[in-house]
Design a protein around this motif. Structure first.
Motif, PDB file in Angstrom:
ATOM      1  N   LEU A 286      15.816   1.681  15.056  1.00  0.00           N
ATOM      2  CA  LEU A 286      15.909   1.157  13.696  1.00  0.00           C
ATOM      3  C   LEU A 286      17.210   0.388  13.579  1.00  0.00           C
ATOM      4  O   LEU A 286      18.273   0.885  13.954  1.00  0.00           O
ATOM      5  CB  LEU A 286      15.888   2.324  12.695  1.00  0.00           C
ATOM      6  N   LYS A 287      17.138  -0.847  13.089  1.00  0.00           N
ATOM      7  CA  LYS A 287      18.328  -1.681  12.954  1.00  0.00           C
ATOM      8  C   LYS A 287      19.037  -1.345  11.647  1.00  0.00           C
ATOM      9  O   LYS A 287      18.558  -1.665  10.561  1.00  0.00           O
ATOM     10  CB  LYS A 287      17.918  -3.156  12.991  1.00  0.00           C
ATOM     11  N   HIS A 288      20.186  -0.715  11.767  1.00  0.00           N
ATOM     12  CA  HIS A 288      20.878  -0.193  10.598  1.00  0.00           C
ATOM     13  C   HIS A 288      21.452  -1.278   9.697  1.00  0.00           C
ATOM     14  O   HIS A 288      21.841  -0.980   8.570  1.00  0.00           O
ATOM     15  CB  HIS A 288      22.009   0.752  11.033  1.00  0.00           C
ATOM     16  N   TYR A 289      21.548  -2.497  10.190  1.00  0.00           N
ATOM     17  CA  TYR A 289      22.102  -3.543   9.338  1.00  0.00           C
ATOM     18  C   TYR A 289      21.086  -4.048   8.317  1.00  0.00           C
ATOM     19  O   TYR A 289      21.403  -4.890   7.484  1.00  0.00           O
ATOM     20  CB  TYR A 289      22.666  -4.704  10.164  1.00  0.00           C
ATOM     21  N   CYS A 290      19.858  -3.538   8.366  1.00  0.00           N
ATOM     22  CA  CYS A 290      18.893  -3.808   7.295  1.00  0.00           C
ATOM     23  C   CYS A 290      19.336  -3.058   6.042  1.00  0.00           C
ATOM     24  O   CYS A 290      19.664  -1.868   6.092  1.00  0.00           O
ATOM     25  CB  CYS A 290      17.504  -3.354   7.712  1.00  0.00           C
ATOM     26  N   ASN A 291      19.344  -3.738   4.898  1.00  0.00           N
ATOM     27  CA  ASN A 291      19.818  -3.131   3.649  1.00  0.00           C
ATOM     28  C   ASN A 291      18.879  -2.062   3.100  1.00  0.00           C
ATOM     29  O   ASN A 291      19.249  -1.325   2.187  1.00  0.00           O
ATOM     30  CB  ASN A 291      20.018  -4.222   2.589  1.00  0.00           C
ATOM     31  N   GLY A 292      17.665  -1.981   3.652  1.00  0.00           N
ATOM     32  CA  GLY A 292      16.712  -0.993   3.160  1.00  0.00           C
ATOM     33  C   GLY A 292      16.736   0.326   3.897  1.00  0.00           C
ATOM     34  O   GLY A 292      15.939   1.227   3.604  1.00  0.00           O
ATOM     35  N   VAL A 293      17.654   0.488   4.853  1.00  0.00           N
ATOM     36  CA  VAL A 293      17.759   1.750   5.601  1.00  0.00           C
ATOM     37  C   VAL A 293      18.404   2.811   4.726  1.00  0.00           C
ATOM     38  O   VAL A 293      19.432   2.580   4.093  1.00  0.00           O
ATOM     39  CB  VAL A 293      18.568   1.550   6.895  1.00  0.00           C
ATOM     40  N   GLN A 294      17.781   3.986   4.675  1.00  0.00           N
ATOM     41  CA  GLN A 294      18.246   5.085   3.824  1.00  0.00           C
ATOM     42  C   GLN A 294      18.120   6.404   4.580  1.00  0.00           C
ATOM     43  O   GLN A 294      17.440   6.490   5.592  1.00  0.00           O
ATOM     44  CB  GLN A 294      17.391   5.172   2.547  1.00  0.00           C
TER      45      GLN A 294
ATOM     46  N   ASN B 186      35.515   5.721   8.447  1.00  0.00           N
ATOM     47  CA  ASN B 186      36.496   4.973   7.671  1.00  0.00           C
ATOM     48  C   ASN B 186      35.856   4.298   6.462  1.00  0.00           C
ATOM     49  O   ASN B 186      36.555   3.826   5.568  1.00  0.00           O
ATOM     50  CB  ASN B 186      37.176   3.907   8.548  1.00  0.00           C
ATOM     51  N   HIS B 187      34.535   4.256   6.433  1.00  0.00           N
ATOM     52  CA  HIS B 187      33.799   3.674   5.311  1.00  0.00           C
ATOM     53  C   HIS B 187      33.416   4.774   4.325  1.00  0.00           C
ATOM     54  O   HIS B 187      32.946   5.834   4.725  1.00  0.00           O
ATOM     55  CB  HIS B 187      32.529   2.977   5.803  1.00  0.00           C
ATOM     56  N   HIS B 188      33.619   4.505   3.057  1.00  0.00           N
ATOM     57  CA  HIS B 188      33.190   5.480   2.042  1.00  0.00           C
ATOM     58  C   HIS B 188      31.685   5.683   2.120  1.00  0.00           C
ATOM     59  O   HIS B 188      31.189   6.804   1.999  1.00  0.00           O
ATOM     60  CB  HIS B 188      33.585   4.998   0.645  1.00  0.00           C
ATOM     61  N   ASP B 189      30.944   4.580   2.314  1.00  0.00           N
ATOM     62  CA  ASP B 189      29.495   4.635   2.499  1.00  0.00           C
ATOM     63  C   ASP B 189      29.232   4.709   3.996  1.00  0.00           C
ATOM     64  O   ASP B 189      29.394   3.735   4.723  1.00  0.00           O
ATOM     65  CB  ASP B 189      28.853   3.393   1.882  1.00  0.00           C
ATOM     66  N   LEU B 190      28.816   5.868   4.458  1.00  0.00           N
ATOM     67  CA  LEU B 190      28.639   6.101   5.892  1.00  0.00           C
ATOM     68  C   LEU B 190      27.582   5.169   6.487  1.00  0.00           C
ATOM     69  O   LEU B 190      27.739   4.675   7.606  1.00  0.00           O
ATOM     70  CB  LEU B 190      28.239   7.561   6.128  1.00  0.00           C
ATOM     71  N   LEU B 191      26.502   4.916   5.759  1.00  0.00           N
ATOM     72  CA  LEU B 191      25.464   4.027   6.256  1.00  0.00           C
ATOM     73  C   LEU B 191      25.973   2.600   6.410  1.00  0.00           C
ATOM     74  O   LEU B 191      25.518   1.860   7.280  1.00  0.00           O
ATOM     75  CB  LEU B 191      24.243   4.049   5.331  1.00  0.00           C
ATOM     76  N   LYS B 192      26.940   2.229   5.561  1.00  0.00           N
ATOM     77  CA  LYS B 192      27.556   0.912   5.703  1.00  0.00           C
ATOM     78  C   LYS B 192      28.334   0.835   7.014  1.00  0.00           C
ATOM     79  O   LYS B 192      28.304  -0.181   7.716  1.00  0.00           O
ATOM     80  CB  LYS B 192      28.489   0.639   4.523  1.00  0.00           C
ATOM     81  N   GLY B 193      29.011   1.918   7.360  1.00  0.00           N
ATOM     82  CA  GLY B 193      29.717   1.974   8.635  1.00  0.00           C
ATOM     83  C   GLY B 193      28.756   1.855   9.808  1.00  0.00           C
ATOM     84  O   GLY B 193      29.032   1.154  10.785  1.00  0.00           O
ATOM     85  N   GLU B 194      27.618   2.546   9.721  1.00  0.00           N
ATOM     86  CA  GLU B 194      26.606   2.459  10.778  1.00  0.00           C
ATOM     87  C   GLU B 194      26.058   1.039  10.874  1.00  0.00           C
ATOM     88  O   GLU B 194      25.784   0.537  11.973  1.00  0.00           O
ATOM     89  CB  GLU B 194      25.478   3.456  10.496  1.00  0.00           C
ATOM     90  N   SER B 195      25.898   0.394   9.723  1.00  0.00           N
ATOM     91  CA  SER B 195      25.420  -0.980   9.693  1.00  0.00           C
ATOM     92  C   SER B 195      26.371  -1.902  10.450  1.00  0.00           C
ATOM     93  O   SER B 195      25.934  -2.775  11.220  1.00  0.00           O
ATOM     94  CB  SER B 195      25.286  -1.451   8.243  1.00  0.00           C
ATOM     95  N   MET B 196      27.673  -1.702  10.252  1.00  0.00           N
ATOM     96  CA  MET B 196      28.672  -2.532  10.937  1.00  0.00           C
ATOM     97  C   MET B 196      28.595  -2.331  12.457  1.00  0.00           C
ATOM     98  O   MET B 196      28.671  -3.286  13.229  1.00  0.00           O
ATOM     99  CB  MET B 196      30.073  -2.191  10.430  1.00  0.00           C
ATOM    100  N   ILE B 197      28.441  -1.077  12.888  1.00  0.00           N
ATOM    101  CA  ILE B 197      28.338  -0.787  14.319  1.00  0.00           C
ATOM    102  C   ILE B 197      27.072  -1.416  14.899  1.00  0.00           C
ATOM    103  O   ILE B 197      27.091  -2.045  15.967  1.00  0.00           O
ATOM    104  CB  ILE B 197      28.344   0.731  14.572  1.00  0.00           C
ATOM    105  N   ASP B 198      25.945  -1.248  14.205  1.00  0.00           N
ATOM    106  CA  ASP B 198      24.689  -1.809  14.700  1.00  0.00           C
ATOM    107  C   ASP B 198      24.741  -3.333  14.785  1.00  0.00           C
ATOM    108  O   ASP B 198      24.141  -3.931  15.683  1.00  0.00           O
ATOM    109  CB  ASP B 198      23.522  -1.350  13.820  1.00  0.00           C
ATOM    110  N   SER B 199      25.440  -3.950  13.847  1.00  0.00           N
ATOM    111  CA  SER B 199      25.606  -5.404  13.901  1.00  0.00           C
ATOM    112  C   SER B 199      26.326  -5.813  15.176  1.00  0.00           C
ATOM    113  O   SER B 199      25.964  -6.783  15.839  1.00  0.00           O
ATOM    114  CB  SER B 199      26.355  -5.913  12.677  1.00  0.00           C
ATOM    115  N   LYS B 200      27.361  -5.058  15.523  1.00  0.00           N
ATOM    116  CA  LYS B 200      28.121  -5.365  16.747  1.00  0.00           C
ATOM    117  C   LYS B 200      27.270  -5.138  17.994  1.00  0.00           C
ATOM    118  O   LYS B 200      27.284  -5.939  18.944  1.00  0.00           O
ATOM    119  CB  LYS B 200      29.365  -4.482  16.827  1.00  0.00           C
TER     120      LYS B 200
END
Length: 270
Positions: free
Chosen positions: A105-113, A252-266
């Protein structure tokens, strides 16, 4: 082919953000069957040098079939008429060490929950993978599988791939940082409690009611990454150090899923 699910604990729901239609780092390749389904939309198809020969056209940096954040194909025809690649997102696949497929699952999708992905959606994603890559899956499986029967535990020790998989499960299938630290010491005779304490401090900086969730989700994401191709060329010990560092980065991100999104983007867009 067998697909192993790597993202248990997450779900996806489209929020009509059209991020996947922006085609910023990808193009929507069209299969033979896609072209048949897109009869009447030929003005929105371009030729491509890829093996798929054709892609969806872009307009102002997005798919030319997007109007007011909605897909014309889905409105004017139906969901099933959309290209397989569009229906597949945000799912994709990688090849496991033994040639089996990993559904990711690509975490940089905004619909991931956070939540549970239903079997219907899983089966749909697998069907899309098989349609989009049906001529290539066997070849990808053979070429992506490890040729050697052994891998590296650390810089000095070789182990079988089956052992590595079991150790990865043992290390990361836990909900507590302290338990991970104990198991790491047991396997590698090295104390990583100082690094784990940094993770625990990062959690204390956040709201206390979210502390347990963040601990569980960090380890769940580390386990998910352990399944992917990105890290398996490293010795398992070095991989675990990298995953701990990733755990720190997402916390380091308040929103943990946002942090995962950044990693998946990389990892997935580099």
């Amino acid at each position: 082919m067998r697909f192993e699910i790597t993202f248990e604990g997450l779900k996806y729901s489209c929020i009509n953000c059209t991020y996947c239609c922006s085609c910023k780092n990808w193009r929507v390749y069209l299969t033979y069957f896609d072209k048949l389904r897109l009869q009447g939309y030929e003005n929105h198809i371009e030729k491509s040098n890829s093996e798929y020969k054709h892609v969806l056209a872009l307009k102002n940096g997005k798919c030319s079939l997007i109007n007011d954040n909605l897909c014309r194909i889905q409105i004017e025809k139906n969901y099933e008429s959309k290209p397989a690649m569009c229906k597949l997102f945000p799912f994709s696949f990688m090849v496991k060490w033994n040639g089996e497929m990993l559904l990711i699952l690509k975490h940089y999708c905004n619909g991931v929950q956070i939540g549970k992905t239903g079997k219907k959606m899983i089966n749909h994603a697998v069907d899309c993978c098989e349609e989009l890559y049906h001529d290539q899956l066997i070849e990808l499986s053979i070429n992506g599988a490890e040729k050697s029967e052994k891998t590296n535990l650390d810089e000095n020790t070789r182990i079988y791939w089956e052992e590595r998989e079991k150790l990865g499960n043992y290390l990361l299938k836990t909900k507590k940082f302290d338990k991970f630290s104990e198991r790491y010491l047991e396997i590698f005779s090295e104390d990583v409690s100082e690094k784990i304490d940094k993770l625990k401090l990062l959690n204390l900086d956040k709201e206390s009611k979210n502390k347990n969730f963040r601990e569980r989700e960090t380890l769940r994401y580390m386990y998910e990454l352990n399944k992917r191709e990105h890290f398996r060329k490293m010795p398992l010990k070095r991989e675990m150090h990298n995953l701990i560092n990733i755990g720190e980065e997402i916390n380091n991100h308040h929103d943990l899923l946002k942090g995962e999104s950044m990693i998946d983007s990389k990892l997935l867009l580099s």
